[in-house]
Design a protein around this motif. Sequence first.
Motif, PDB file in Angstrom:
ATOM      1  N   GLN A 267       8.778   7.190  -1.233  1.00 47.17           N
ATOM      2  CA  GLN A 267       8.567   7.254  -2.678  1.00 47.17           C
ATOM      3  C   GLN A 267       8.147   8.676  -3.055  1.00 47.17           C
ATOM      4  OE1 GLN A 267       8.780   4.529  -4.891  1.00 47.17           O
ATOM      5  NE2 GLN A 267       9.564   3.274  -3.190  1.00 47.17           N
ATOM      6  N   PRO A 268       8.276   9.047  -4.342  1.00 44.33           N
ATOM      7  CA  PRO A 268       7.858  10.394  -4.748  1.00 44.33           C
ATOM      8  C   PRO A 268       6.395  10.701  -4.437  1.00 44.33           C
ATOM      9  CG  PRO A 268       9.175   9.377  -6.470  1.00 44.33           C
ATOM     10  CD  PRO A 268       8.905   8.308  -5.456  1.00 44.33           C
ATOM     11  N   THR A 269       5.542   9.667  -4.456  1.00 51.30           N
ATOM     12  CA  THR A 269       4.110   9.885  -4.230  1.00 51.30           C
ATOM     13  C   THR A 269       3.680   9.622  -2.791  1.00 51.30           C
ATOM     14  OG1 THR A 269       3.678   7.608  -4.928  1.00 51.30           O
ATOM     15  CG2 THR A 269       3.548   9.319  -6.624  1.00 51.30           C
ATOM     16  N   GLY A 270       4.622   9.239  -1.919  1.00 48.29           N
ATOM     17  CA  GLY A 270       4.259   8.937  -0.531  1.00 48.29           C
ATOM     18  C   GLY A 270       5.204   7.910   0.059  1.00 48.29           C
ATOM     19  N   VAL A 271       4.662   7.040   0.872  1.00 46.79           N
ATOM     20  CA  VAL A 271       5.448   6.008   1.551  1.00 46.79           C
ATOM     21  C   VAL A 271       4.897   4.642   1.144  1.00 46.79           C
ATOM     22  CG1 VAL A 271       6.127   5.046   3.778  1.00 46.79           C
ATOM     23  CG2 VAL A 271       5.961   7.523   3.493  1.00 46.79           C
ATOM     24  N   LEU A 272       5.758   3.818   0.568  1.00 47.78           N
ATOM     25  CA  LEU A 272       5.350   2.475   0.163  1.00 47.78           C
ATOM     26  C   LEU A 272       5.474   1.546   1.364  1.00 47.78           C
ATOM     27  CD1 LEU A 272       4.464   0.578  -2.137  1.00 47.78           C
ATOM     28  CD2 LEU A 272       6.901   0.137  -2.568  1.00 47.78           C
ATOM     29  N   MET A 273       4.372   0.925   1.750  1.00 41.99           N
ATOM     30  CA  MET A 273       4.335   0.011   2.882  1.00 41.99           C
ATOM     31  C   MET A 273       4.203  -1.424   2.398  1.00 41.99           C
ATOM     32  SD  MET A 273       1.493  -0.439   5.934  1.00 41.99           S
ATOM     33  CE  MET A 273       0.417  -1.439   4.881  1.00 41.99           C
TER      34      MET A 273
ATOM     35  N   LEU B  40      -5.274   5.590  10.259  1.00 45.82           N
ATOM     36  CA  LEU B  40      -4.333   6.637   9.843  1.00 45.82           C
ATOM     37  C   LEU B  40      -5.084   7.844   9.294  1.00 45.82           C
ATOM     38  CD1 LEU B  40      -1.753   4.366   7.949  1.00 45.82           C
ATOM     39  CD2 LEU B  40      -1.672   5.132  10.340  1.00 45.82           C
ATOM     40  N   GLU B  41      -4.485   9.025   9.459  1.00 43.77           N
ATOM     41  CA  GLU B  41      -5.162  10.226   8.970  1.00 43.77           C
ATOM     42  C   GLU B  41      -4.793  10.592   7.546  1.00 43.77           C
ATOM     43  OE1 GLU B  41      -1.907  11.900  11.822  1.00 43.77           O
ATOM     44  OE2 GLU B  41      -3.063  10.065  11.572  1.00 43.77           O
ATOM     45  N   TRP B  42      -3.940   9.787   6.894  1.00 48.36           N
ATOM     46  CA  TRP B  42      -3.511  10.089   5.539  1.00 48.36           C
ATOM     47  C   TRP B  42      -4.228   9.189   4.532  1.00 48.36           C
ATOM     48  CZ3 TRP B  42       0.081   8.722   9.413  1.00 48.36           C
ATOM     49  CH2 TRP B  42       0.703   9.818  10.033  1.00 48.36           C
ATOM     50  N   PRO B  43      -4.487   9.689   3.332  1.00 51.19           N
ATOM     51  CA  PRO B  43      -5.065   8.826   2.299  1.00 51.19           C
ATOM     52  C   PRO B  43      -4.055   7.766   1.866  1.00 51.19           C
ATOM     53  CG  PRO B  43      -4.455  10.957   1.368  1.00 51.19           C
ATOM     54  CD  PRO B  43      -4.254  11.066   2.864  1.00 51.19           C
ATOM     55  N   PHE B  44      -4.532   6.698   1.271  1.00 50.52           N
ATOM     56  CA  PHE B  44      -3.635   5.628   0.837  1.00 50.52           C
ATOM     57  C   PHE B  44      -4.184   4.973  -0.417  1.00 50.52           C
ATOM     58  CE2 PHE B  44      -6.476   4.074   4.166  1.00 50.52           C
ATOM     59  CZ  PHE B  44      -7.100   2.998   3.555  1.00 50.52           C
ATOM     60  N   THR B  45      -3.301   4.296  -1.142  1.00 44.68           N
ATOM     61  CA  THR B  45      -3.660   3.598  -2.375  1.00 44.68           C
ATOM     62  C   THR B  45      -3.226   2.149  -2.258  1.00 44.68           C
ATOM     63  OG1 THR B  45      -3.358   5.615  -3.697  1.00 44.68           O
ATOM     64  CG2 THR B  45      -3.356   3.510  -4.876  1.00 44.68           C
ATOM     65  N   ILE B  46      -4.149   1.224  -2.480  1.00 47.44           N
ATOM     66  CA  ILE B  46      -3.855  -0.206  -2.377  1.00 47.44           C
ATOM     67  C   ILE B  46      -3.284  -0.710  -3.699  1.00 47.44           C
ATOM     68  CG2 ILE B  46      -4.859  -2.500  -2.031  1.00 47.44           C
ATOM     69  CD1 ILE B  46      -7.051  -1.111  -0.360  1.00 47.44           C
ATOM     70  N   HIS B  47      -2.143  -1.390  -3.631  1.00 44.56           N
ATOM     71  CA  HIS B  47      -1.568  -2.057  -4.801  1.00 44.56           C
ATOM     72  C   HIS B  47      -2.000  -3.519  -4.849  1.00 44.56           C
ATOM     73  CE1 HIS B  47       0.773   1.524  -5.605  1.00 44.56           C
ATOM     74  NE2 HIS B  47       1.262   1.484  -4.378  1.00 44.56           N
TER      75      HIS B  47
ATOM     76  N   VAL C  28       0.854  -1.190   0.000  1.00 44.39           N
ATOM     77  CA  VAL C  28       0.000   0.000   0.000  1.00 44.39           C
ATOM     78  C   VAL C  28       0.887   1.236   0.000  1.00 44.39           C
ATOM     79  CG1 VAL C  28      -1.705   1.334   1.321  1.00 44.39           C
ATOM     80  CG2 VAL C  28      -1.855  -1.169   1.257  1.00 44.39           C
ATOM     81  N   THR C  29       0.524   2.248  -0.776  1.00 43.42           N
ATOM     82  CA  THR C  29       1.187   3.550  -0.701  1.00 43.42           C
ATOM     83  C   THR C  29       0.376   4.465   0.211  1.00 43.42           C
ATOM     84  OG1 THR C  29       2.224   3.429  -2.880  1.00 43.42           O
ATOM     85  CG2 THR C  29       1.911   5.618  -1.954  1.00 43.42           C
ATOM     86  N   ILE C  30       1.021   4.975   1.248  1.00 42.36           N
ATOM     87  CA  ILE C  30       0.378   5.913   2.175  1.00 42.36           C
ATOM     88  C   ILE C  30       0.869   7.313   1.827  1.00 42.36           C
ATOM     89  CG2 ILE C  30       0.001   6.511   4.593  1.00 42.36           C
ATOM     90  CD1 ILE C  30       0.823   3.602   5.261  1.00 42.36           C
ATOM     91  N   HIS C  31      -0.048   8.210   1.540  1.00 45.42           N
ATOM     92  CA  HIS C  31       0.317   9.543   1.063  1.00 45.42           C
ATOM     93  C   HIS C  31       0.480  10.482   2.255  1.00 45.42           C
ATOM     94  CE1 HIS C  31      -0.559   8.029  -2.942  1.00 45.42           C
ATOM     95  NE2 HIS C  31      -1.714   7.581  -2.466  1.00 45.42           N
ATOM     96  N   GLY C  32       1.642  10.373   2.912  1.00 47.37           N
ATOM     97  CA  GLY C  32       1.947  11.175   4.083  1.00 47.37           C
ATOM     98  C   GLY C  32       3.436  11.169   4.357  1.00 47.37           C
ATOM     99  N   PRO C  33       3.872  11.853   5.410  1.00 46.03           N
ATOM    100  CA  PRO C  33       5.299  11.954   5.737  1.00 46.03           C
ATOM    101  C   PRO C  33       5.833  10.677   6.374  1.00 46.03           C
ATOM    102  CG  PRO C  33       3.988  13.175   7.332  1.00 46.03           C
ATOM    103  CD  PRO C  33       3.035  12.689   6.291  1.00 46.03           C
ATOM    104  N   LEU C  34       7.010  10.258   5.935  1.00 49.31           N
ATOM    105  CA  LEU C  34       7.595   8.996   6.395  1.00 49.31           C
ATOM    106  C   LEU C  34       7.766   8.955   7.910  1.00 49.31           C
ATOM    107  CD1 LEU C  34       8.968   6.275   5.905  1.00 49.31           C
ATOM    108  CD2 LEU C  34      11.103   7.510   5.451  1.00 49.31           C
ATOM    109  N   ASP C  35       8.329   9.994   8.504  1.00 43.48           N
ATOM    110  CA  ASP C  35       8.610   9.983   9.937  1.00 43.48           C
ATOM    111  C   ASP C  35       7.339   9.806  10.761  1.00 43.48           C
ATOM    112  OD1 ASP C  35      11.245  10.290   9.348  1.00 43.48           O
ATOM    113  OD2 ASP C  35      11.352  12.430   9.833  1.00 43.48           O
TER     114      ASP C  35
END
Length: 214
Positions: free
Chosen positions: A155-161, A178-185, A132-139
């Motif tokens: 990643q350029p578009t967020g954080v790949l989990m 989580l409070e950030w949007p995410f995209t399921i791969h 899943v890509t989470i569109h938020g700050p890594l830390d």
Amino acid sequence: MLPHALREPLAAMRETLSFTANTVIGQAPGTDVLLALAQASRARATIGISHQSWRQEHTERDIDPYGVVFHTGRWYVVGHDHLRDSLRTFRIDRIASVTSRADSFTAPDGFDPVAHLTSTLAQGPYRWQVEVTIHGPLDEIACRLPRSAVTLTAQPTGVLMHARAERLDGMAHMLASLEWPFTIHHPDELRQALKDLAAQLTAAAQRKPEELPQ
């Protein structure tokens, strides 16, 4: 200021209990079992346990408890299992009772219950591989997710989990927290788990007090 009957078990918990980072709310074992394990670990005393596996198989066995660990919402005891003559990890909520034994033991020098537990769980089999890509700050994302259960890559578009899961409903709850949007791969089945969770939350939001069963 506590009476002796309470002071000693709580001291044992303080001296033997370990936590991993980023713990979450989870199942609580029986207080008597947890305190008995902590006291035996501190006293280096062998104990008997009545244990039920995830396959619902019941066994009676003796263990030398090296330490108690709270990890990502569950309690574990790590120690030497006399039945298998090997180092084992047991979920404490699956231990029905603890019985004292007359024997004592010596723990291995430098043994780290936390390091052993996280290593053991990381090697365990899981049904689902999740990406899943989470569109938020890594830390900030790293502070919210259990280190032993996920791998995070900027990643350029967020954080790949990357994560492993035995049940997708638990993964759906974690992502929804989580409070950030995410995209399921993948897997696609995770999308349905999220839809099921959304339906449960929608039903709960729409339920009125007068609709509760009497």
